[in-house]
Design an enzyme around this catalytic site. Sequence first.
Site, PDB file in Angstrom:
ATOM      1  N   LYS A 150       0.846  -1.208   0.000  1.00 48.47           N
ATOM      2  CA  LYS A 150       0.000   0.000   0.000  1.00 48.47           C
ATOM      3  C   LYS A 150       0.875   1.250   0.000  1.00 48.47           C
ATOM      4  O   LYS A 150       2.043   1.213   0.409  1.00 48.47           O
ATOM      5  CB  LYS A 150      -0.935   0.045   1.218  1.00 48.47           C
ATOM      6  N   ASP A 162      -1.887  -1.438  10.197  1.00 56.11           N
ATOM      7  CA  ASP A 162      -2.173  -1.486   8.755  1.00 56.11           C
ATOM      8  C   ASP A 162      -2.735  -2.837   8.307  1.00 56.11           C
ATOM      9  O   ASP A 162      -3.142  -2.984   7.157  1.00 56.11           O
ATOM     10  CB  ASP A 162      -0.876  -1.247   7.954  1.00 56.11           C
TER      11      ASP A 162
END
Length: 313
Positions: A11, A141
């Site tokens: 990401k 995350d």
Amino acid sequence: MHSYSLTAPAKINLYLEILGDRSDGYHELVMILQSIELADQIDIRSLSTDDIRVSCNHPQVPQDETNLAYKAAKLMTERFPDVFAQFGGVEITINKQIPVAAGLAGGSTDAAAVLVGIDMMWQLGLTHPELQELAQQLGSDVPFCIAGGTALATGRGEQLSPLPDLDSLYVVLGKYRSIAVSTPWAYKSYRSEFGDSYIRKTEDLESRAAQVHSGPMVKAIANKDGSEIGQLLHNDLEKVVLPAYPQVSQLRDTFQNSGALGVMMSGSGPTVFALCESQAQAQEIEQQIRSKIPDPDLDFWVTKFCSTGIRII
Ligand code: C5P
């Protein structure tokens, strides 16, 4: 089936604002997270023993119980001891393509893949909220990495609201191989330098997060306006990481003059990304930066935004 192969995308952060402290020692954040096609491959299979084994093709990745993928498997064995007894241990093979300690959630996405893979392999049928609850115990995350795509994240980063897909944009990533930034160091430095301006009241934290949710970046994403998104990229952690790592700062400046839609450091860095409207533009910018900074320690990747998180191959 007793084995699964999964794709675990990295990401980038299109937006990262640090709002304040939390009682658990973490920070209150508002982030916009985006999955990219650069991904690790995770293979998992059942073992006839009760071991958890991790192997990885990258020398910097630990293969012991400190690896987040190991911790994910351990968490599953503790949470579902009867199923663990029935299926046995787990062998995890990580084919690492995502750079390590780079601000790209490489370790988090591997852990997310292990949760999804074991859920399938052990036929647990966990719901999305159940997987998210397990994921948040492993790292801030990890919940995002499960479903991936484009999302607004608040709290520690684990409270997610999906945003419209942005899968037509490209990025060039640049990272010095020998530079790794410690995420705890980055947040600690930010607190000591900017902690005085933190928002203290819960209602003020909520209202700031709501402002971002209805603000210009989310609108630009809804309109799929790449130029506007490029202008609005933001990352508070740049304020502490760039002064401490002049090479990263110089790389960012060079990207800034390359004609990209926008440039930003991802997460706690040191990866810098340039947002591009096409693969051709991304490749042209990569060549431009390579010739301006001909350093063999500097690696590049051209990759596309993607609208999914963990996928079974
Ligand atoms: O959650 P995760 O283990 O990925 O976080 C790594 C480190 O980043 C934490 O130990 C903490 O120092 C910092 N962090 C933070 N606030 C957050 C997320 C991470 O302070 N919301």
